[in-house]
Design a protein around this motif. Structure first.
Motif, mmCIF file in Angstrom:
data_model
loop_
_atom_site.group_PDB
_atom_site.id
_atom_site.type_symbol
_atom_site.label_atom_id
_atom_site.label_comp_id
_atom_site.label_asym_id
_atom_site.label_seq_id
_atom_site.Cartn_x
_atom_site.Cartn_y
_atom_site.Cartn_z
ATOM 1 N N ARG A 143 -2.851 9.033 2.987
ATOM 2 C CA ARG A 143 -3.286 8.114 4.031
ATOM 3 C C ARG A 143 -3.243 8.818 5.375
ATOM 4 O O ARG A 143 -2.176 9.237 5.850
ATOM 5 C CB ARG A 143 -2.393 6.879 4.054
ATOM 6 C CG ARG A 143 -2.949 5.762 4.952
ATOM 7 C CD ARG A 143 -2.132 4.486 4.842
ATOM 8 N NE ARG A 143 -2.009 4.060 3.475
ATOM 9 C CZ ARG A 143 -2.984 3.454 2.777
ATOM 10 N NH1 ARG A 143 -4.153 3.230 3.360
ATOM 11 N NH2 ARG A 143 -2.799 3.103 1.534
ATOM 12 N N GLY A 144 -4.411 8.955 5.978
ATOM 13 C CA GLY A 144 -4.499 9.674 7.240
ATOM 14 C C GLY A 144 -4.179 8.804 8.439
ATOM 15 O O GLY A 144 -3.795 7.643 8.325
ATOM 16 N N ARG A 145 -4.365 9.396 9.606
ATOM 17 C CA ARG A 145 -4.035 8.680 10.839
ATOM 18 C C ARG A 145 -4.945 7.480 11.080
ATOM 19 O O ARG A 145 -4.575 6.561 11.803
ATOM 20 C CB ARG A 145 -4.128 9.654 12.016
ATOM 21 C CG ARG A 145 -2.942 10.612 12.069
ATOM 22 C CD ARG A 145 -3.080 11.603 13.211
ATOM 23 N NE ARG A 145 -1.885 12.433 13.341
ATOM 24 C CZ ARG A 145 -1.803 13.490 14.156
ATOM 25 N NH1 ARG A 145 -2.851 13.833 14.900
ATOM 26 N NH2 ARG A 145 -0.684 14.195 14.204
ATOM 27 N N ASN A 146 -6.128 7.517 10.493
ATOM 28 C CA ASN A 146 -7.041 6.380 10.645
ATOM 29 C C ASN A 146 -6.720 5.232 9.680
ATOM 30 O O ASN A 146 -7.430 4.224 9.651
ATOM 31 C CB ASN A 146 -8.491 6.830 10.447
ATOM 32 C CG ASN A 146 -8.745 7.426 9.070
ATOM 33 O OD1 ASN A 146 -7.843 7.481 8.224
ATOM 34 N ND2 ASN A 146 -9.964 7.888 8.849
ATOM 35 N N GLY A 147 -5.660 5.384 8.868
ATOM 36 C CA GLY A 147 -5.249 4.332 7.946
ATOM 37 C C GLY A 147 -5.980 4.343 6.621
ATOM 38 O O GLY A 147 -5.707 3.493 5.766
ATOM 39 N N ARG A 148 -6.902 5.290 6.413
ATOM 40 C CA ARG A 148 -7.665 5.353 5.173
ATOM 41 C C ARG A 148 -7.256 6.581 4.381
ATOM 42 O O ARG A 148 -6.699 7.545 4.921
ATOM 43 C CB ARG A 148 -9.173 5.385 5.457
ATOM 44 C CG ARG A 148 -9.634 4.236 6.338
ATOM 45 C CD ARG A 148 -11.104 4.368 6.670
ATOM 46 N NE ARG A 148 -11.951 4.000 5.558
ATOM 47 C CZ ARG A 148 -13.281 4.176 5.527
ATOM 48 N NH1 ARG A 148 -13.877 4.744 6.561
ATOM 49 N NH2 ARG A 148 -13.987 3.800 4.490
ATOM 50 N N ARG A 185 0.838 -1.207 0.000
ATOM 51 C CA ARG A 185 0.000 0.000 0.000
ATOM 52 C C ARG A 185 0.870 1.253 0.000
ATOM 53 O O ARG A 185 1.967 1.284 0.570
ATOM 54 C CB ARG A 185 -0.926 0.008 1.207
ATOM 55 C CG ARG A 185 -2.123 -0.940 1.080
ATOM 56 C CD ARG A 185 -3.106 -0.680 2.210
ATOM 57 N NE ARG A 185 -4.374 -1.336 1.959
ATOM 58 C CZ ARG A 185 -4.701 -2.519 2.437
ATOM 59 N NH1 ARG A 185 -3.830 -3.193 3.157
ATOM 60 N NH2 ARG A 185 -5.880 -3.038 2.191
ATOM 61 N N TYR A 186 0.323 2.305 -0.621
ATOM 62 C CA TYR A 186 1.048 3.570 -0.720
ATOM 63 C C TYR A 186 0.440 4.586 0.238
ATOM 64 O O TYR A 186 -0.768 4.566 0.528
ATOM 65 C CB TYR A 186 0.990 4.102 -2.150
ATOM 66 C CG TYR A 186 1.644 3.177 -3.154
ATOM 67 C CD1 TYR A 186 3.024 3.102 -3.273
ATOM 68 C CD2 TYR A 186 0.872 2.350 -3.967
ATOM 69 C CE1 TYR A 186 3.629 2.246 -4.182
ATOM 70 C CE2 TYR A 186 1.468 1.494 -4.878
ATOM 71 C CZ TYR A 186 2.844 1.438 -4.978
ATOM 72 O OH TYR A 186 3.433 0.581 -5.872
ATOM 73 N N ASP A 187 1.289 5.497 0.706
ATOM 74 C CA ASP A 187 0.837 6.527 1.646
ATOM 75 C C ASP A 187 0.355 7.786 0.950
ATOM 76 O O ASP A 187 -0.347 8.596 1.559
ATOM 77 C CB ASP A 187 1.981 6.897 2.598
ATOM 78 C CG ASP A 187 2.405 5.729 3.467
ATOM 79 O OD1 ASP A 187 1.521 5.123 4.095
ATOM 80 O OD2 ASP A 187 3.607 5.412 3.488
ATOM 81 N N LEU A 188 0.724 7.942 -0.322
ATOM 82 C CA LEU A 188 0.380 9.174 -1.032
ATOM 83 C C LEU A 188 0.235 8.900 -2.520
ATOM 84 O O LEU A 188 1.134 8.323 -3.133
ATOM 85 C CB LEU A 188 1.471 10.235 -0.787
ATOM 86 C CG LEU A 188 1.333 11.595 -1.463
ATOM 87 C CD1 LEU A 188 0.037 12.288 -1.063
ATOM 88 C CD2 LEU A 188 2.515 12.487 -1.115
ATOM 89 N N ALA A 236 -2.982 15.196 8.471
ATOM 90 C CA ALA A 236 -2.124 14.446 9.379
ATOM 91 C C ALA A 236 -1.988 13.037 8.833
ATOM 92 O O ALA A 236 -2.945 12.263 8.825
ATOM 93 C CB ALA A 236 -2.719 14.435 10.780
ATOM 94 N N ALA A 237 -0.792 12.687 8.369
ATOM 95 C CA ALA A 237 -0.600 11.418 7.676
ATOM 96 C C ALA A 237 -0.480 10.267 8.665
ATOM 97 O O ALA A 237 -0.269 10.458 9.872
ATOM 98 C CB ALA A 237 0.650 11.479 6.801
ATOM 99 N N ASP A 238 -0.606 9.072 8.137
ATOM 100 C CA ASP A 238 -0.505 7.861 8.943
ATOM 101 C C ASP A 238 0.865 7.737 9.581
ATOM 102 O O ASP A 238 1.028 7.143 10.646
ATOM 103 C CB ASP A 238 -0.805 6.645 8.049
ATOM 104 C CG ASP A 238 -0.849 5.349 8.838
ATOM 105 O OD1 ASP A 238 -1.231 5.391 10.018
ATOM 106 O OD2 ASP A 238 -0.503 4.300 8.273
#
Length: 757
Positions: free
Chosen positions: A594-599, A579-582, A643-645
């Motif tokens: 990808r936010g702090r909630n993982g979505r 999975r990618y964060d951005l 706020a990113a993961d």
């Protein structure tokens, strides 16, 4: 010394069946032979005895094609072509040494595949637009696709004002909402807004630009204003006239079927006959996909068998009516020739998709075997089909149509011996038992083949469409009997009655049956979990699972059990998706973080199509208009922060004024604008980087950043300093939660869905 052993007068039934089968599924592993060479030698000898070396030629041919598409730039043609010729000569010299001969043949096939792709790349090369233009365009209509919202035209460009001839595309695809009556072959003039064919929405996503390149399409867009016919038209080429005539005939029959039936059933029925899917409502497409039976609208095996079989039966029956002809002429061979001609015409008429071409070639080989009084081995038949399709269109190897069609057929062929072993002649049974056997046997065959085909195509469905349909077995079991017994026979009869004008009642019968199929599909699709969205399958996982499928289906010996190794490793990779964060849009219009909630959280103005591609790649079932996609972003007119993961703040800048603060406070800055040289953010991806890279995905690790782009591939960059989570500054505390912003004006994009038969 005389051998006193006596041969049995009769081979037992089980032994006779095992000898007759092209290969038994349950060829046992003899563990005592697993001393390496003994087991391997025995297995290879069995492969040679069963003539199973030939199917590996298209496998290595495909490997060569895959290597070509992994090469940087445009490889030279002389190198692979010369290597293929040299290896072919070496194979002739080594023909008396079996092991060396087979190895050199495999290498020859690999270089031949690489050469075929290089030749194809050069043959279809044509200019493509590099920028958005609004300009008058004059061109011949090659094809028309009727859609619910208008028409979509494929234009062969004759003149394009404001665009130099060296940059003028050969073909453009445009949509028309209002205008005059249009017909294939007509020369039209109008103002068009044209864009370059769009590249993937993310690295690994559907590449429309690649497909458009091989179709000679250099721009997409829409006609604006009035479209008029050019009376003083130059004469089109014969190829253009032929293509226009075929497309016109397809459109006429499509309209006849759709108007005779009406509604969604009319659109589906027309697609079943002519291959034109534009009149199928998108909701109906989703219903068919949810039930796992969308493959019925792809003209392939079932359609081709019925069409060719009808020609074969009619010609043979008519000739048999005259005893003198039946006695003097080879009636069966004449009927086979008629079936071959009819099947070829039907393939051309239905659009010649990859699945249709595969079915046609297998049909021609089968009837060719009839002409030569030889048996048509199924796996060899499929191998010849793969070679012809790949030699003609090497790019098809990368598409879902080729992968899903051939994988499904190969897997079902591997299951045929097992199905035969389960059969019973039914002798000595009562009438009830015989009827039960007669009913249960095709039902078991349908369920088994559907299950095997679904498992074989699942990796490709996960890779290309990020979706699985667990209830496809139920949908196919309920719908396919109706399709086979009513829908397709009605289609054949309707086509035969169409020239006489007596086809309308037949289409209505067909439409009633299709309506029942749609009702069944809607019921199956209403089950909870009928469509499961899964994260995009990685390339390594897909390759390993494909190798496992090939090793399972091609060998005739216990070598097939080696498929457990690559398939197991591939499944392990699939279970841990990458999975990618951005996700960043190709032109920087929007991003998904990808936010702090993982979505994922959407910022900016990505189109719905692009946003849904990102969500599906992440295994997220939400739609692009879901309000929850923007609730974790804080935005104002200058940009957004999320706020990113990873614990870092990521800023999406839309105005130059936001750079000063975001470069100072955020760990990552993304923008389609050019960032100032003094930006102190830990990582910056601005308009200059996007221009070089296109659509980009980013994955954060504690020590490095993995950047993967459409144009520049994968790069690993280290953090310049240890990034730390930062809160927004007081000046930005008043940021509102993001609201959906109207999507940007992007060309319509659609993903081709090749479905197996």
């Amino acid at each position: 010394m005389e051998d006193n052993r006596e041969m049995p007068d009769r081979i037992p039934r089980r032994g006779a069946r095992a000898v007759a089968l092209p290969r038994p599924w349950a060829y046992p592993i003899e563990w005592r032979l697993l001393d390496g060479r003994g087991w391997l030698s025995k297995s290879i000898a069995h492969e040679i005895d069963q003539r199973r070396l030939f199917p590996w030629i298209p496998v290595f041919f495909g490997v060569g094609i895959a290597l070509f598409f992994q090469a940087d730039g445009q490889p030279a043609l002389w190198a692979p072509l010369g290597a293929a010729l040299f290896c072919a000569a070496a194979a002739i010299a080594l023909r008396r040494k079996p092991a060396a001969f087979c190895a050199v043949i495999a290498i020859t096939a690999l270089f031949a595949g690489f050469s075929a792709a290089a030749i194809r790349m050069r043959n279809v090369a044509s200019p493509a637009l590099a920028r958005i233009v609004v300009t008058p365009v004059t061109g011949f209509i090659e094809a028309i696709e009727d859609r619910q919202e208008g028409k979509r035209l494929l234009l062969h460009v004759v003149e394009m004002r404001d665009v130099p001839d060296a940059e003028r595309p050969e073909r453009v695809r445009v949509s028309v909402r209002l205008g005059i009556e249009l017909s294939p072959g007509q020369l039209i003039t109008g103002t068009a807004r044209l864009l370059p064919p769009p590249q993937p929405a993310w690295p690994g996503g559907y590449d429309f630009a690649r497909d458009a390149y091989f179709k000679g399409i250099g721009a997409v867009g829409s006609m604006v204003g009035q479209v008029r016919s050019d009376a003083a038209s130059p004469a089109p080429t014969w190829a253009l006239r032929l293509a226009a005539y075929v497309d016109g005939a397809r459109n006429a029959l499509t309209e006849r079927i759709a108007t005779s039936i009406g509604g969604a059933a009319g659109g589906v029925s027309a697609a079943l006959v002519t291959g034109k899917r534009g009149l199928i409502p998108e909701q109906t497409n989703e219903i068919l996909r949810g039930a796992g039976i969308y493959h019925i609208v792809s003209i392939s095996g079932l359609h081709m068998v019925l069409a060719a079989g009808t020609f074969f039966w009619l010609v043979r029956a008519l000739l048999a009516l005259a005893p003198s002809l039946a006695l003097l002429l080879p009636v069966k061979k004449i009927a086979a020739v008629a079936a071959m001609i009819g099947a070829t015409i039907y393939c051309v008429f239905s659009g010649s998709d990859v699945a249709t071409e595969r079915s046609l070639i297998m049909t021609l080989v089968m009837f060719g075997a009839v002409l030569a009084d030889r048996p048509a081995l199924s796996i060899r038949n499929l191998s010849i089909s793969a070679l012809v399709v790949l030699a003609r269109e090497p790019e098809a190897l990368l598409g879902p149509s080729f992968q899903m069609s051939f994988s499904a057929v190969a897997a079902m062929m591997a299951l045929v011996p097992l199905m035969h072993l389960k059969e019973s002649d039914g002798r000595g049974s009562g009438i009830v038992a015989r009827v039960a056997s007669w009913v249960s046997r095709p039902a078991l065959g349908l369920a088994t083949t559907t299950l095997v085909a679904s498992i074989a195509t699942a990796p490709f469905a996960a890779y290309h469409f990020q979706s699985l349909n667990p209830y496809g077995l139920v949908g196919n079991a309920l719908a396919l009997p109706l399709v086979s017994l009513v829908v397709m026979p009605s289609a054949v009869l309707g086509v035969l009655a169409y020239p006489f004008g007596l086809d309308r009642p037949i289409w209505q019968i067909m439409g009633f049956a299709v309506s029942q199929v749609l009702d069944v599909s809607a019921w199956v699709g209403s089950f909870s979990g009928s469509t499961v969205i899964v994260p995009a399958l990685g390339s390594a996982s897909l390759v390993l699972l494909t190798v496992g499928l090939i090793v399972m289906t091609v060998p005739a010996s216990s070598l097939r059990w080696l498929a457990i190794v690559p398939a197991g490793v591939g499944l392990a990779f699939a279970a841990t998706p990458h999975r990618y964060d951005l996700f960043i849009d190709r032109d920087g219009a929007g991003a998904a973080i990808r936010g702090r909630n993982g979505r994922l959280t959407l910022v900016g103005r990505p189109s719905d199509f692009v946003a849904e591609q990102w969500l599906r790649a992440d295994g997220d079932a939400r739609s692009a208009d879901d309000a929850s996609l923007r609730q974790d972003a804080r935005c104002d007119k200058a940009g957004c922060v999320v706020a990113a993961d990873s614990g870092r703040w990521i800023a999406f800048v839309q105005e130059v004024s936001a750079f000063e603060e975001d470069c100072r406070r955020a760990a990552v800055v993304v923008s389609q604008l050019q960032a100032p040289p003094g930006c102190k953010a830990r990582f910056v991806w601005d308009g200059r980087a996007l221009k070089e890279s296109g659509a980009t995905t980013i994955r954060f690790t504690p020590d490095a950043i993995e950047v993967r782009s459409v144009r520049t591939g994968t790069q690993i960059r280290s953090w310049s300093n240890k990034a730390h989570p930062l809160e927004p500054s007081p000046a930005r505390e008043g940021l509102r939660r993001a609201q959906p912003i109207p999507e940007q004006d992007l060309p319509e994009e659609d993903v081709s869905s090749g479905e197996p038969d």
